[in-house]
Scaffold this motif. Structure first.
Motif, short mmCIF file in Angstrom:
data_model
loop_
_atom_site.label_atom_id
_atom_site.label_comp_id
_atom_site.label_asym_id
_atom_site.label_seq_id
_atom_site.Cartn_x
_atom_site.Cartn_y
_atom_site.Cartn_z
N ASN A 92 0.80 -1.23 0.00
CA ASN A 92 0.00 0.00 0.00
C ASN A 92 0.83 1.28 0.00
OD1 ASN A 92 -2.36 -1.57 0.14
ND2 ASN A 92 -2.21 -1.66 2.37
N ILE A 93 2.03 1.19 -0.58
CA ILE A 93 2.93 2.34 -0.59
C ILE A 93 3.93 2.16 -1.74
CG2 ILE A 93 4.55 1.28 1.03
CD1 ILE A 93 4.91 3.99 2.34
N ALA A 94 4.32 3.26 -2.36
CA ALA A 94 5.28 3.20 -3.46
C ALA A 94 6.65 2.78 -2.95
CB ALA A 94 5.37 4.55 -4.15
N LYS A 95 7.36 2.04 -3.76
CA LYS A 95 8.72 1.61 -3.41
C LYS A 95 9.72 2.34 -4.30
CE LYS A 95 7.23 -2.88 -1.76
NZ LYS A 95 5.80 -2.75 -1.90
N SER A 96 10.95 2.40 -3.85
CA SER A 96 12.04 3.06 -4.57
C SER A 96 11.67 4.48 -4.97
CB SER A 96 12.44 2.25 -5.82
OG SER A 96 12.82 0.95 -5.46
N GLU A 97 11.05 5.19 -4.03
CA GLU A 97 10.59 6.56 -4.26
C GLU A 97 10.65 7.30 -2.92
OE1 GLU A 97 6.29 8.45 -5.33
OE2 GLU A 97 6.89 6.68 -6.47
N VAL A 98 11.11 8.54 -2.95
CA VAL A 98 11.13 9.35 -1.73
C VAL A 98 9.71 9.81 -1.42
CG1 VAL A 98 12.01 11.44 -0.64
CG2 VAL A 98 13.50 10.09 -2.15
N LEU A 99 9.26 9.56 -0.19
CA LEU A 99 7.89 9.88 0.21
C LEU A 99 7.89 10.77 1.44
CD1 LEU A 99 6.60 6.21 -0.07
CD2 LEU A 99 6.25 8.03 -1.75
N THR A 100 6.86 11.57 1.60
CA THR A 100 6.67 12.37 2.80
C THR A 100 5.62 11.67 3.65
OG1 THR A 100 7.22 14.38 1.57
CG2 THR A 100 6.05 14.67 3.68
N THR A 101 6.03 11.20 4.80
CA THR A 101 5.18 10.35 5.63
C THR A 101 3.82 10.97 5.92
OG1 THR A 101 7.23 9.59 6.66
CG2 THR A 101 5.18 8.89 7.69
N THR A 102 3.79 12.24 6.28
CA THR A 102 2.52 12.88 6.64
C THR A 102 1.57 13.01 5.46
OG1 THR A 102 3.54 15.05 6.35
CG2 THR A 102 3.43 14.16 8.60
N GLU A 103 2.08 12.88 4.24
CA GLU A 103 1.22 12.97 3.05
C GLU A 103 0.66 11.61 2.63
OE1 GLU A 103 3.55 14.95 0.05
OE2 GLU A 103 3.60 16.83 1.18
N LEU A 104 1.06 10.55 3.30
CA LEU A 104 0.61 9.21 2.93
C LEU A 104 -0.77 8.87 3.47
CD1 LEU A 104 3.94 7.24 3.42
CD2 LEU A 104 2.88 7.97 1.27
#
Length: 117
Positions: free
Chosen positions: A9-21
């Motif tokens: 349920n989350i993109a891999k090999s990509e920089v993510l902003t936790t609060t935006e998930l």
């Protein structure tokens, strides 16, 4: 070779902003499970102000990492206030509850003991 998806349920090999998930929803608790098996659960939560999870106990230690906002955490009969950037451990087998003082986002990690037998 087939691989099992361990984190979902989350993109891999990509920089993510936790609060935006995960997004807030009016008068609701929203959750997004990232990993779940017999030993470990990782779940993002977003609580509207005034919402919560009633008292319950878990067979594993549960760690709340506060990503945004403020919550009251009750462990046994003790009350703690936690806010963005803080964390708290709720020990296994002790009743605990979570209540949003303000809109509040957290990452919950539950680590359970191995199943013997």
């Amino acid at each position: 070779m087939t691989t099992t998806e361990l984190i979902k349920n989350i993109a891999k090999s990509e920089v993510l902003t936790t609060t935006e998930l995960i997004e807030y929803a009016e008068q609701k608790v929203v959750s997004r499970t990232l990993a779940q098996n017999d030993y470990l659960t990782l779940t993002l939560f977003a609580f509207a102000a005034g919402e919560g999870i009633s008292s319950h106990a878990s067979t594993g230690d549960a760690m709340i990492q506060v990503l945004d906002g403020e919550a009251q955490i009750t462990i046994g009969s003790d009350k703690f206030f936690v806010s963005s950037g803080q964390m708290i451990i709720m020990p296994a087998n002790i009743p605990h509850a979570v209540d949003a003082v303000k809109p509040f986002k957290m990452l919950l990690t539950v680590v359970k003991p191995p199943v013997i037998g």
